[in-house]
Write a protein that holds these residues in place. Structure first.
Motif, PDB file in Angstrom:
ATOM      1  N   TRP A  45      45.866  42.432  32.059  1.00  0.00           N
ATOM      2  CA  TRP A  45      47.162  41.189  31.932  1.00  0.00           C
ATOM      3  C   TRP A  45      47.291  39.661  33.153  1.00  0.00           C
ATOM      4  O   TRP A  45      47.705  39.028  32.610  1.00  0.00           O
ATOM      5  N   LEU A  46      46.492  39.481  33.823  1.00  0.00           N
ATOM      6  CA  LEU A  46      45.811  38.393  35.204  1.00  0.00           C
ATOM      7  C   LEU A  46      44.881  37.765  34.265  1.00  0.00           C
ATOM      8  O   LEU A  46      45.698  36.206  34.373  1.00  0.00           O
ATOM      9  N   TYR A  47      44.029  38.635  33.202  1.00  0.00           N
ATOM     10  CA  TYR A  47      43.769  37.857  32.816  1.00  0.00           C
ATOM     11  C   TYR A  47      43.570  36.829  31.587  1.00  0.00           C
ATOM     12  O   TYR A  47      43.925  35.576  31.518  1.00  0.00           O
ATOM     13  N   ILE A  48      44.956  37.653  30.750  1.00  0.00           N
ATOM     14  CA  ILE A  48      45.620  36.479  30.022  1.00  0.00           C
ATOM     15  C   ILE A  48      46.277  35.247  30.852  1.00  0.00           C
ATOM     16  O   ILE A  48      46.799  34.506  30.673  1.00  0.00           O
ATOM     17  N   ASP A  49      46.907  36.024  32.112  1.00  0.00           N
ATOM     18  CA  ASP A  49      48.068  35.491  31.995  1.00  0.00           C
ATOM     19  C   ASP A  49      47.161  33.989  32.729  1.00  0.00           C
ATOM     20  O   ASP A  49      48.110  32.546  32.761  1.00  0.00           O
ATOM     21  N   THR A  50      45.813  34.093  33.315  1.00  0.00           N
ATOM     22  CA  THR A  50      45.291  33.115  34.035  1.00  0.00           C
ATOM     23  C   THR A  50      44.298  32.476  33.903  1.00  0.00           C
ATOM     24  O   THR A  50      43.753  31.072  33.688  1.00  0.00           O
ATOM     25  N   GLY A  51      43.832  33.065  32.520  1.00  0.00           N
ATOM     26  CA  GLY A  51      42.291  32.644  32.551  1.00  0.00           C
ATOM     27  C   GLY A  51      41.418  32.782  33.075  1.00  0.00           C
ATOM     28  O   GLY A  51      40.319  31.885  32.907  1.00  0.00           O
ATOM     29  N   SER A  52      41.675  32.963  34.671  1.00  0.00           N
ATOM     30  CA  SER A  52      40.640  32.827  35.364  1.00  0.00           C
ATOM     31  C   SER A  52      39.484  33.975  36.291  1.00  0.00           C
ATOM     32  O   SER A  52      40.519  35.388  35.683  1.00  0.00           O
ATOM     33  N   VAL A  53      37.832  33.850  35.464  1.00  0.00           N
ATOM     34  CA  VAL A  53      37.981  35.256  35.975  1.00  0.00           C
ATOM     35  C   VAL A  53      37.524  35.012  37.191  1.00  0.00           C
ATOM     36  O   VAL A  53      37.177  35.999  37.815  1.00  0.00           O
ATOM     37  N   ARG A  54      37.516  34.066  37.659  1.00  0.00           N
ATOM     38  CA  ARG A  54      37.403  34.093  39.517  1.00  0.00           C
ATOM     39  C   ARG A  54      38.375  34.988  39.806  1.00  0.00           C
ATOM     40  O   ARG A  54      38.609  35.802  41.028  1.00  0.00           O
ATOM     41  N   GLN A  55      40.260  35.274  39.643  1.00  0.00           N
ATOM     42  CA  GLN A  55      41.098  35.763  40.263  1.00  0.00           C
ATOM     43  C   GLN A  55      40.652  37.148  39.760  1.00  0.00           C
ATOM     44  O   GLN A  55      41.210  38.529  40.666  1.00  0.00           O
ATOM     45  N   VAL A  56      39.973  37.486  37.992  1.00  0.00           N
ATOM     46  CA  VAL A  56      39.879  38.837  38.233  1.00  0.00           C
ATOM     47  C   VAL A  56      38.864  39.139  38.730  1.00  0.00           C
ATOM     48  O   VAL A  56      38.977  40.295  39.490  1.00  0.00           O
ATOM     49  N   SER A  57      37.704  38.742  39.132  1.00  0.00           N
ATOM     50  CA  SER A  57      36.619  39.368  40.114  1.00  0.00           C
ATOM     51  C   SER A  57      37.751  40.125  41.771  1.00  0.00           C
ATOM     52  O   SER A  57      36.300  40.293  42.442  1.00  0.00           O
ATOM     53  N   ALA A  58      37.945  38.671  41.965  1.00  0.00           N
ATOM     54  CA  ALA A  58      38.691  38.975  43.277  1.00  0.00           C
ATOM     55  C   ALA A  58      39.560  39.998  43.396  1.00  0.00           C
ATOM     56  O   ALA A  58      39.240  40.727  44.296  1.00  0.00           O
TER      57      ALA A  58
END
Length: 116
Positions: A45-58
């Motif tokens: 959901w986080l990746y779909i919402d933000t497209g940010s691999v950095r946030q997913v990694s964190a």
């Protein structure tokens, strides 16, 4: 709004499905429940919402460090239940112990320069 309902629906269906499977087989229920399903869904959901691999990694890194103290729930709950303590009281005690161990882990990690 529809997207949020989809997220809630998918997540709820998976949780109910696992609990229904656990009624028939505690092994299969345990296998499915031990998969970090909530974490995986949150990362999706986080990746779909933000497209940010950095946030997913964190998020994944933070989850890793917090899995360790979460194990206290799975140690405390069966011990309390085996001692004949009421289920709901055992659950509250085990969750409280887990919250304390989360706090302890955060303090320990900060001492080593890691912040979640």
């Amino acid at each position: 709004m529809g997207y949020y309902l989809l997220k809630v629906g998918v997540t709820a269906v998976l949780v109910v499905l696992i609990s229904e499977i656990a009624k028939r087989s505690s092994l299969m229920g345990a296998i499915l429940a031990s998969i970090p399903l909530t974490s995986v869904l949150a990362m999706i959901w986080l990746y779909i919402d933000t497209g940010s691999v950095r946030q997913v990694s964190a998020l994944a890194s933070s989850v890793f460090w917090l899995v360790i103290p979460s194990l206290s729930l799975f140690i405390a709950l069966p011990l309390l239940l085996q001692r004949g303590i009421n289920f709901y009281l055992s659950l509250v005690i085990a969750i409280s112990l887990t919250a304390l161990t989360y706090g302890l882990m955060v303090v320990i990690l900060r001492k080593f320069g890691l912040s979640l």
